[in-house]
Write an enzyme that holds these catalytic residues in place. Structure first.
Site, PDB file in Angstrom:
ATOM      1  N   HIS A 226     148.416  88.417 100.143  1.00 60.44           N
ATOM      2  CA  HIS A 226     148.187  86.977 100.262  1.00 60.44           C
ATOM      3  C   HIS A 226     149.240  85.841 100.869  1.00 60.44           C
ATOM      4  O   HIS A 226     148.929  84.654 102.363  1.00 60.44           O
ATOM      5  CB  HIS A 226     146.428  86.833  99.836  1.00 60.44           C
ATOM      6  CG  HIS A 226     146.705  85.150  98.897  1.00 60.44           C
ATOM      7  ND1 HIS A 226     146.853  86.079  97.468  1.00 60.44           N
ATOM      8  CD2 HIS A 226     146.775  84.890  98.644  1.00 60.44           C
ATOM      9  CE1 HIS A 226     146.832  85.634  96.420  1.00 60.44           C
ATOM     10  NE2 HIS A 226     146.977  84.017  96.951  1.00 60.44           N
ATOM     11  N   ASP A 259     146.668  93.436  96.748  1.00 58.72           N
ATOM     12  CA  ASP A 259     147.301  92.098  96.990  1.00 58.72           C
ATOM     13  C   ASP A 259     148.870  91.924  96.357  1.00 58.72           C
ATOM     14  O   ASP A 259     149.078  90.428  95.693  1.00 58.72           O
ATOM     15  CB  ASP A 259     146.215  91.195  96.332  1.00 58.72           C
ATOM     16  CG  ASP A 259     146.906  89.223  96.730  1.00 58.72           C
ATOM     17  OD1 ASP A 259     147.398  89.553  97.965  1.00 58.72           O
ATOM     18  OD2 ASP A 259     145.557  88.620  96.081  1.00 58.72           O
ATOM     19  N   SER A 341     150.313  81.261  93.481  1.00 58.16           N
ATOM     20  CA  SER A 341     150.142  82.758  93.956  1.00 58.16           C
ATOM     21  C   SER A 341     151.404  83.346  94.058  1.00 58.16           C
ATOM     22  O   SER A 341     152.313  83.286  94.640  1.00 58.16           O
ATOM     23  CB  SER A 341     149.585  83.144  95.689  1.00 58.16           C
ATOM     24  OG  SER A 341     147.406  82.245  94.943  1.00 58.16           O
TER      25      SER A 341
END
Length: 498
Positions: A226, A259, A341
């Site tokens: 992402h 992910d 992230s």
């Protein structure tokens, strides 16, 4: 349990046609929840069953403007966050007050530094400043005022007796400050040169900032899907190291369901140092953790904590329900925010044990009503799983998922993972030639254990399955008519995201 991919909370996932469910499109960061004023008292909402709470992927963060710039400072999300409104006509934070010259008017509070004292020896009272400033600015102003008062008093004393010293020293100060290599400062200093801040941008301007780390000497960078999804098709990617050097990068492969993504520097520099990989299976609750990333665009940020829990079933996504990622995550209380992230979660030896990917937020809007931040519930993809995915992406550019070839009802309220009974033909709900069909499972069966561990929901089952590899044989227990049956099941495979 629901988590947040460094960014926005995802609602409870809808029923999926197969296990693992095939996302309709690539994962994108969800929009942050709006800020909500906190009432004087508040009832706690009911706690959802584990594996069913929505979580949010950490969105990329946007770079803030220059200090004092008129534009409002952006508050990036775990890969992107909305910018708060500008404070008055100036940007936030506003520029610091101009430091006055000695003897000049216009110092803190309107007076000059070194101004004469009153008859009783007290400094001249200062007029009240403007209201409306937040605490951080008030603290800075008060500190400046305190320094000004001290300097003024020292100057007056010096002029009276003609003596004094400007030297202030601590007693017994060591000549050289040395930090052990195994200290947090030592581990951070060793890891930071191998961590990069990733800037991703699409042709339409969408994108943000995330984190990644050096995977090998060939220039491969491991991060979250992402983080780079917005730039995967014709966008631009840049990786900036802690020394400020910036390199063009390209996507090697992405796995939306896991992910995980792998990038490659187009012109990798010599002497790259991959971060050492630990063994996430051997991690224990209570072990020390170090998270490195770019929270809200603040690159090279280091935070610490512990492993709070293992094997947390986490479903995180962009809020659509069809683009969820699933992980059996490591939970940590190390501060993780939008922009972290894709960054490494290190153990107490400096080895990577996970990839920071999601956070659980309290539902408020965070800075300026933008994306919520850390409340001490962060989730990382175990590095053992991430390594398997990365190797597949580097070799083929495509992810490979282990499957049992059934459709699970993700909204069922049963004590386990219920195989769907409607929505498609029976041979589509349970493939008779797939692993589960060959083991005798049918629509309506409720899977209660997988690999000797209890299953309490559909997302939990998916998270568990994806910790294995295609071809592994695992024990599975299911209920039919209230009667338990245990079988051995050999996992099949699915190549690519759908």
């Amino acid at each position: 349990m629901s988590t947040e991919n460094e960014g926005t909370a995802a609602p409870t996932p809808p029923a999926a046609p197969s296990v693992p469910p095939a996302p309709a499109s690539e994962t994108q960061d969800a929009a942050p929840a709006p800020a909500v004023g906190e009432p004087v008292t508040q009832q706690l909402p009911p706690t959802p069953a584990p594996g069913t709470e929505p979580t949010q992927q950490i969105p990329p963060a946007q770079a803030p403007p220059a200090y004092g710039q008129a534009a409002a400072q952006a508050a990036p999300a775990y890969d992107q966050a909305a910018a708060p409104a500008a404070h008055g006509a100036e940007g936030w934070p506003p520029p610091p007050p101009t430091v006055p010259a000695y003897g000049a008017g216009g110092g803190h509070g309107g007076g000059a530094w070194g101004a004469p004292l009153t008859a009783d020896g007290a400094p001249v009272p200062k007029p009240k400043g403007r209201g409306g400033l937040i605490a951080a600015v008030l603290v800075a102003a008060l500190l400046a005022g305190g320094i000004g008062g001290s300097v003024g008093y020292w100057a007056a004393e010096r002029s009276n007796n003609g003596t004094g010293s400007t030297t202030i020293s601590a007693t017994n100060s060591p000549k050289d400050l040395k930090r052990e290599a195994g200290s947090i400062a030592g581990l951070a200093a060793g890891a930071l040169p191998s961590v990069v801040t990733i800037e991703a941008s699409a042709g339409d301007g969408e994108g943000g900032t995330g984190t990644g780390f050096v995977y090998d000497q060939q220039g491969h960078i491991l991060t979250n899907n992402h983080v780079v999804a917005s730039a995967a098709n014709g966008g631009k990617l840049f990786a900036t190291f802690s020394d400020g050097k910036r390199y063009d990068a390209e996507v090697v492969g992405r796995a939306q369901g896991y992910d995980v993504a792998v990038l490659k520097l187009k012109t990798p520099p010599a002497g790259l140092k991959p971060l050492p990989l630990g063994d996430s299976d051997k991690v224990a609750v209570g072990d020390s953790t170090i998270a490195i990333g770019a929270p809200f665009g603040l690159s090279n940020t280091v935070t610490t904590g512990i492993v709070s829990a293992k094997n947390r079933p986490v479903a995180s996504g962009d809020g659509s329900g069809s683009k969820n990622s699933y992980m059996s995550a490591l939970q940590t209380d190390a501060s993780i925010n939008p922009g972290n992230s894709g960054g490494p979660l290190l153990d107490g030896r400096g080895a990577v044990i996970g990839i920071n990917s999601a956070i659980q937020s309290a539902g408020n809007g965070g800075f300026g009503g933008g994306q919520a931040g850390s409340i001490g519930l962060g989730f990382a993809i175990p590095v053992n799983q991430a390594k398997n995915v990365a190797e597949s992406l580097i070799k083929t550019g495509k992810p490979v998922y282990p499957v049992i070839s059934v459709s699970v009802d993700l909204q069922a309220k049963s004590e386990g993972a219920k195989i769907s009974e409607q929505g498609a033909a029976a041979n589509e709900l349970v493939d008779p030639n797939g692993p589960a069909g060959k083991a005798g499972l049918k629509p309506g069966d409720v899977i209660t254990e997988f690999g000797g561990k209890p299953v309490d929901s559909g997302p939990t089952l998916i998270s568990m399955i994806w910790t294995y590899k295609p071809g592994d044989t695992v024990k599975l227990t299911y209920l039919r008519g209230g009667k338990p049956t245990t079988v051995d099941i050999t996992l099949g495979s699915r190549v690519g995201d759908k």
